[in-house]
Design a protein around this motif. Structure first.
Motif, PDB file in Angstrom:
ATOM      1  N   UNK A  22       0.843  -1.199   0.000  1.00 22.63           N
ATOM      2  CA  UNK A  22       0.000   0.000   0.000  1.00 22.63           C
ATOM      3  C   UNK A  22       0.879   1.251   0.000  1.00 22.63           C
ATOM      4  N   UNK A  23       1.932   1.218   0.832  1.00 18.33           N
ATOM      5  CA  UNK A  23       2.841   2.365   0.864  1.00 18.33           C
ATOM      6  C   UNK A  23       3.509   2.557  -0.489  1.00 18.33           C
ATOM      7  N   UNK A  24       3.815   1.449  -1.143  1.00 14.98           N
ATOM      8  CA  UNK A  24       4.441   1.535  -2.472  1.00 14.98           C
ATOM      9  C   UNK A  24       3.472   2.136  -3.475  1.00 14.98           C
ATOM     10  N   UNK A  25       2.215   1.697  -3.384  1.00 12.46           N
ATOM     11  CA  UNK A  25       1.195   2.197  -4.320  1.00 12.46           C
ATOM     12  C   UNK A  25       0.979   3.692  -4.101  1.00 12.46           C
ATOM     13  N   UNK A  26       1.118   4.157  -2.843  1.00 13.77           N
ATOM     14  CA  UNK A  26       1.001   5.595  -2.572  1.00 13.77           C
ATOM     15  C   UNK A  26       2.053   6.368  -3.355  1.00 13.77           C
ATOM     16  N   UNK A  27       3.262   5.819  -3.454  1.00 14.41           N
ATOM     17  CA  UNK A  27       4.307   6.547  -4.181  1.00 14.41           C
ATOM     18  C   UNK A  27       4.140   6.424  -5.680  1.00 14.41           C
ATOM     19  N   UNK A  28       3.687   5.245  -6.164  1.00  9.71           N
ATOM     20  CA  UNK A  28       3.602   5.064  -7.610  1.00  9.71           C
ATOM     21  C   UNK A  28       2.274   5.541  -8.175  1.00  9.71           C
ATOM     22  N   UNK A  29       1.196   5.417  -7.403  1.00 12.31           N
ATOM     23  CA  UNK A  29      -0.113   5.816  -7.887  1.00 12.31           C
ATOM     24  C   UNK A  29      -0.715   4.855  -8.881  1.00 12.31           C
ATOM     25  N   UNK A  30      -0.182   3.649  -8.966  1.00  8.87           N
ATOM     26  CA  UNK A  30      -0.734   2.680  -9.914  1.00  8.87           C
ATOM     27  C   UNK A  30      -0.559   1.269  -9.380  1.00  8.87           C
ATOM     28  N   UNK A  31      -1.511   0.392  -9.735  1.00 11.56           N
ATOM     29  CA  UNK A  31      -1.391  -1.011  -9.333  1.00 11.56           C
ATOM     30  C   UNK A  31      -0.849  -1.867 -10.461  1.00 11.56           C
ATOM     31  N   UNK A  32      -0.703  -1.263 -11.641  1.00 15.58           N
ATOM     32  CA  UNK A  32      -0.230  -2.027 -12.788  1.00 15.58           C
ATOM     33  C   UNK A  32       1.291  -2.161 -12.731  1.00 15.58           C
ATOM     34  N   UNK A  33       1.763  -3.391 -12.871  1.00 23.04           N
ATOM     35  CA  UNK A  33       3.211  -3.608 -12.774  1.00 23.04           C
ATOM     36  C   UNK A  33       3.944  -2.910 -13.908  1.00 23.04           C
ATOM     37  N   UNK A  34       3.282  -2.828 -15.064  1.00 23.47           N
ATOM     38  CA  UNK A  34       3.918  -2.163 -16.199  1.00 23.47           C
ATOM     39  C   UNK A  34       4.178  -0.694 -15.884  1.00 23.47           C
ATOM     40  N   UNK A  35       3.170  -0.018 -15.319  1.00 24.39           N
ATOM     41  CA  UNK A  35       3.330   1.393 -14.967  1.00 24.39           C
ATOM     42  C   UNK A  35       4.394   1.572 -13.888  1.00 24.39           C
ATOM     43  N   UNK A  36       4.377   0.667 -12.918  1.00 21.76           N
ATOM     44  CA  UNK A  36       5.334   0.800 -11.811  1.00 21.76           C
ATOM     45  C   UNK A  36       6.757   0.715 -12.329  1.00 21.76           C
ATOM     46  N   UNK A  37       6.988  -0.211 -13.263  1.00 25.91           N
ATOM     47  CA  UNK A  37       8.336  -0.337 -13.823  1.00 25.91           C
ATOM     48  C   UNK A  37       8.673   0.886 -14.667  1.00 25.91           C
ATOM     49  N   UNK A  38       7.692   1.331 -15.482  1.00 29.14           N
ATOM     50  CA  UNK A  38       7.953   2.467 -16.365  1.00 29.14           C
ATOM     51  C   UNK A  38       8.323   3.706 -15.552  1.00 29.14           C
ATOM     52  N   UNK A  39       7.693   3.855 -14.385  1.00 31.87           N
ATOM     53  CA  UNK A  39       7.985   5.022 -13.547  1.00 31.87           C
ATOM     54  C   UNK A  39       9.389   4.999 -12.970  1.00 31.87           C
ATOM     55  N   UNK A  40       9.972   3.807 -12.874  1.00 29.73           N
ATOM     56  CA  UNK A  40      11.291   3.711 -12.249  1.00 29.73           C
ATOM     57  C   UNK A  40      12.412   3.923 -13.254  1.00 29.73           C
TER      58      UNK A  40
END
Lengths: 147, 343
Positions: free
Chosen positions: B169-187
């Motif tokens: 949940x804390x991670x999702x707060x920083x990324x703002x997305x539950x999609x793994x593709x978006x999370x990787x793209x943001x990094x």
């Protein structure tokens, strides 16, 4: 009493401190120990390819020797069996028949000579006890199916 | 869906399945080697060069063993248990982005089987179903040790799933997305989530060890107390499935950790090299696998360092240690974003 190592720690059931309760420092310490072992030289000797260096007085597989003319030296006197502390040696004596002089050096020989390899402790007392210099412990490694 | 896309996805699916199985297979070999090296031994080195054929020999042995189903066992559930464990272990790989996009001709293909917008939740769902594999197998064996192991597995997994979910949940707060593709793209670049969520990563890692039933959390199968735990009654390839599922789980959870916290297929300074997009994708994929192997090594390193936790220690750490820590992490992250948005 004198301590055997300098690593002994007195065990106690005192309450764990905060640093101990979060486990992490201890875990990191343990991991640093294992990683040093990871790169250390391995103690294994890969046996058939590598062989350990043996001492010159190594006592391995027993043999009953023959003399220069190929005759059996053993006369089944039984001194080795008497000397054997593990009582591993048994033998059955037999008399040399005429015409067998090229096989046995003296009038008596061992028809059956058995060493129980499970009992043998490789002390070499049989070697010392033998008056005819017949039995010897060689540097050969005893095959696993023999003992 | 276009036919070419379908074809690509099918081929890609088989490749991923194959890679997962081969990595899991050689993880068993790596585990034995790592264990041996840490104990100043050589490990398997007889089957093939450096013992590389050892996993094949192990697999063959598993197949040749007599298959025993105890008379008192519930036959259907007994067979269902390992099937569930294996299936759910393999299913998780679907949402992991193995690489960026691949351009063949004028088509652009994504190297991710399915970009679910709730990717993380999907991973959690699959991991949770994985508990049933162990629970059903342990119960159907009709053996007290198996049942004890299964109960331990279930309670341990439920306890640690809470902390794991909260660290996410804390991670999702920083990324703002539950999609793994978006999370990787943001990094992309060096904006890896580990730098923003170090505490969350620590909690997630600990829970990942517990979820995969690896030491120091391998209570469900502790040999000293429970013979073999939930797989006491299993033999032949059904046992092989359980053991294999553990390694598949380890591979997948390493991939998930690398995806969530270590930038997935992102590699630092890749943009400065000026390579074509396909080359970048392949290098990124290779880098992703290096990260995964590093985590697999970490799993093994810890397993061969630490003794097993006692059951009360396990529960204390889960409920009194990790969950409050995870809640604190959520609050701190939330507070940070709240106050920065005020300005």
């Amino acid at each position: 009493m004198e301590k055997l190592t300098n690593r002994s720690v007195v065990a106690s059931d005192k309450k764990m401190t905060f640093m101990e309760r979060i486990y992490v420092p201890a875990i990191l310490k343990g991991m640093s120990i294992t990683i040093t072992h990871f790169f250390k030289k391995k103690t294994t000797i890969n046996y058939p390819e590598e062989k350990r260096e043996f001492s010159k007085v190594y006592r391995g597989q027993h043999v009953l020797k023959r003399d220069d003319e190929g005759r059996e030296r053993c006369t089944a006197c039984g001194l080795c069996a008497v000397a054997c502390p593990a009582e591993a040696i048994t033998m059955v004596a037999a008399e040399r028949k005429p015409g067998e002089e090229h096989l046995y050096r003296e009038e008596k020989y061992a028809a059956i000579y058995e060493i129980n390899m499970l009992r043998c402790i490789y002390c070499g007392d049989c070697e010392d006890a033998c008056p005819k210099e017949a039995i010897f412990l060689t540097d050969r490694i005893v095959a696993s199916e023999l003992c | 869906m276009e036919l070419t896309t379908l074809l690509f996805k099918t081929i890609f699916l088989f490749i991923i399945l194959l890679v997962t199985l081969v990595v899991a297979m050689y993880s068993t070999y790596a585990e034995r080697k790592v264990a041996a090296f840490m104990q100043d031994r050589n490990g398997p080195n007889r089957a093939g060069p450096f013992g590389l054929l050892q996993p094949l020999a192990d697999g063959l042995k598993m197949f040749m063993k007599e298959e025993i189903i105890p008379l008192t066992a519930n036959k259907y559930l007994f067979i269902l248990g390992p099937s569930i464990a294996m299936t759910t272990a393999l299913l998780t790989g679907v949402v992991i982005p193995w690489g960026d996009t691949l351009t063949i001709g004028d088509h652009v293909y994504s190297l991710q089987m399915a970009d679910l917008n709730i990717g993380i939740l999907y991973v959690f769902a699959m991991v949770s179903i994985g508990v049933y594999g162990i629970m059903i197998g342990g119960w159907a064996s009709n053996n007290k040790y198996a049942l004890l192991g299964a109960i331990r597995a279930a309670s341990q997994m439920i306890s640690y799933e809470l902390a794991m979910g909260m660290s996410i949940i804390a991670l999702v707060l920083t990324t703002g997305s539950l999609s793994l593709h978006d999370i990787v793209a943001q990094q992309h670049g060096m904006h890896w989530n580990i730098f923003y969520q170090p505490l969350g990563f620590f909690i997630f890692l600990t829970c990942a060890f517990a979820e995969t039933n690896r030491a120091p959390f391998d209570l469900p199968e502790c040999e000293t107390e429970l013979i073999g735990g939930y797989h006491t009654e299993y033999s032949s390839m059904k046992l092989g499935f359980y053991l294999f599922a553990e390694y598949v789980n380890m591979f997948i959870s390493s991939a998930v950790i690398a995806t969530l916290y270590f930038g997935g297929y992102n590699m630092p300074f890749i943009d400065q090299l000026g390579l074509s997009s396909n080359a970048v994708t392949f290098i990124g994929m290779g880098f992703f696998f290096i990260k995964i192997f590093a985590f697999i090594f970490l799993f093994m390193w810890i397993r061969w360092t630490l003794p097993r936790f006692r059951y009360d220690q396990l529960m204390n750490m889960g409920w009194k240690g990790l969950i409050p820590l995870a809640i604190f992490n959520i609050l701190a992250t939330g507070a940070y974003y709240f106050f920065t948005s005020l300005k």
